[in-house]
Design a protein around this motif. Sequence first.
Motif, PDB file in Angstrom:
ATOM      1  N   HIS A  66      32.023  37.888  52.953  1.00 35.80           N
ATOM      2  CA  HIS A  66      31.333  39.238  52.906  1.00 35.80           C
ATOM      3  C   HIS A  66      29.681  38.945  53.409  1.00 35.80           C
ATOM      4  N   HIS A 106      26.407  40.475  56.116  1.00 34.68           N
ATOM      5  CA  HIS A 106      25.738  41.462  57.385  1.00 34.68           C
ATOM      6  C   HIS A 106      25.084  40.656  58.119  1.00 34.68           C
ATOM      7  N   HIS A 148      32.312  48.471  50.542  1.00 38.13           N
ATOM      8  CA  HIS A 148      31.455  47.889  49.361  1.00 38.13           C
ATOM      9  C   HIS A 148      32.274  48.542  48.032  1.00 38.13           C
ATOM     10  N   HIS A 155      32.208  42.765  46.464  1.00 37.40           N
ATOM     11  CA  HIS A 155      31.486  42.926  45.080  1.00 37.40           C
ATOM     12  C   HIS A 155      32.188  43.017  43.982  1.00 37.40           C
ATOM     13  N   ASP A 201      26.727  37.979  51.259  1.00 37.32           N
ATOM     14  CA  ASP A 201      26.279  39.272  51.484  1.00 37.32           C
ATOM     15  C   ASP A 201      25.171  39.148  52.609  1.00 37.32           C
TER      16      ASP A 201
END
Length: 477
Positions: A102, A104, A252, A289, A340
């Motif tokens: 995960h 970005h 998420h 998460h 993240d």
Amino acid sequence: MTRNDQAIAKPAVSAIFLFLLAVLALPAACAGDTKTIDLIIRGDHVLTMDPDQTLITDGAVAVNDGIIVAIGPAAEITASYQAVKVLDGTGKVVMPGLINGHSHGAMTLLRGIADDLSVMEWLTKYVFATEVRFVDEEFVRLGTELACWEMLRGGTTTFVDMYYFPDSVAEAVESCGMRAVIVPSTIDQKSPDAEDGEQSLRQAIDFVERWRGKNNRIIPIIGTHSVYTVSPENLQRVRAAALELGVPVGIHLAEHPFEIEITREKYDMTPVELLDSLGFFEGPTIGAHVVWPSETDIEVLVQKNIGVIHNPNSNMKMAAGVSPVVEMLAAGVKVGLGTDGAASNNDLDMWEEMRLAAFLQKVSTMDPEALPASAVLKMATSGGAQAIGLGAEIGSLTVGRRADLIQVGFSDVHFVPTYDVVSHLVYVADEQDVETVIVDGKIVVKDKQVLTVDTQRVRAEANALAARIQAALAANP
Ligand SMILES: [Zn+2]
């Protein structure tokens, strides 16, 4: 042909077959029975991350056409295969590349822009506001290149990227040579690449259709931000589109106490219950998460085969809480590991993520046996591959799988002495120890140098863009 003819023809056919076999075998025999392949990667130790976590001393991996064709003791591999290139393994451990489940990526350009804030203030005042002002195709291309550079030099070979302008992400991934599951994030509010949820979903569908089957390293899927930023109707539309396209959905999920509160107030359900009631889990899902699942939520995650990605750094920094990773693993949930975005971490270091995942479970349960090194290493490799739906292709050094692997140098003083390779990989190793990275059979990092990213240009462009953002924020906060 009659039955009689067949009986007569058989010996002749057999003779021709044997002759052909002898002719075909001749070159191999002349070369000492070896087959010519692309690459052999050697290591003092080869850690396969197969279900037994097999460790081969003085081992080697044979790679051809981007696929692992053999694995075993170096003496056997070098006797059976002649490789165009052989990578020396002295002082090195060979293992599967790390999987960042995960992230970005382009948020590397927002690294350190706003720290030490409550999650809602951070998200609404800084992240969403800055993104709408500054994020465009160029930002995403550059930020993803920066992320690829950082991840590659740290031994990450695959990442799941949830962001905007997915074509720019895909182009950056294509050129840097990594493998990525690219998740265009649909959201109901105005975002950098869409006016509303409808437009963002339409663009996500177009993106999947454009990139599907184009490059085996690029896996386009559909994403949606969360249950607190997307309406139930739009969540259902996202799943319907994903089912039609035959792709998973990334979201998420149950990240922060405020998300649980909002969902309880609005729908009298947990986020997992809400999504389940909407039929959202009727297809493969990657949930990032999952810090606050209830006991019954965990049962749903198992039943619906949801892949969960644990992000300990981000959860600690944003004070989101401690995910019940041990309980989820014990119940049979597929759990991987992720960084993240760099705005909430603030780097993309999977070694740190592994270490903190282990420590966080130990200290929060007051049980030093919780989440041992071997379990956390699995989350970053084979377990992570399963959680993101690529369990059959990557995650372990297994014959037939894509050749995504790394050589970790064990010569630094912090490895001295070495009693246990797995222990050192989780509790000692850093990004700087990664010497070689191979993705899909191609060498993309050699002697710690990233070969596929123009690092000088990316550094200069990133600093210049950050200076423009800082000046614009100073002039008009
Ligand atoms: Zn995230």
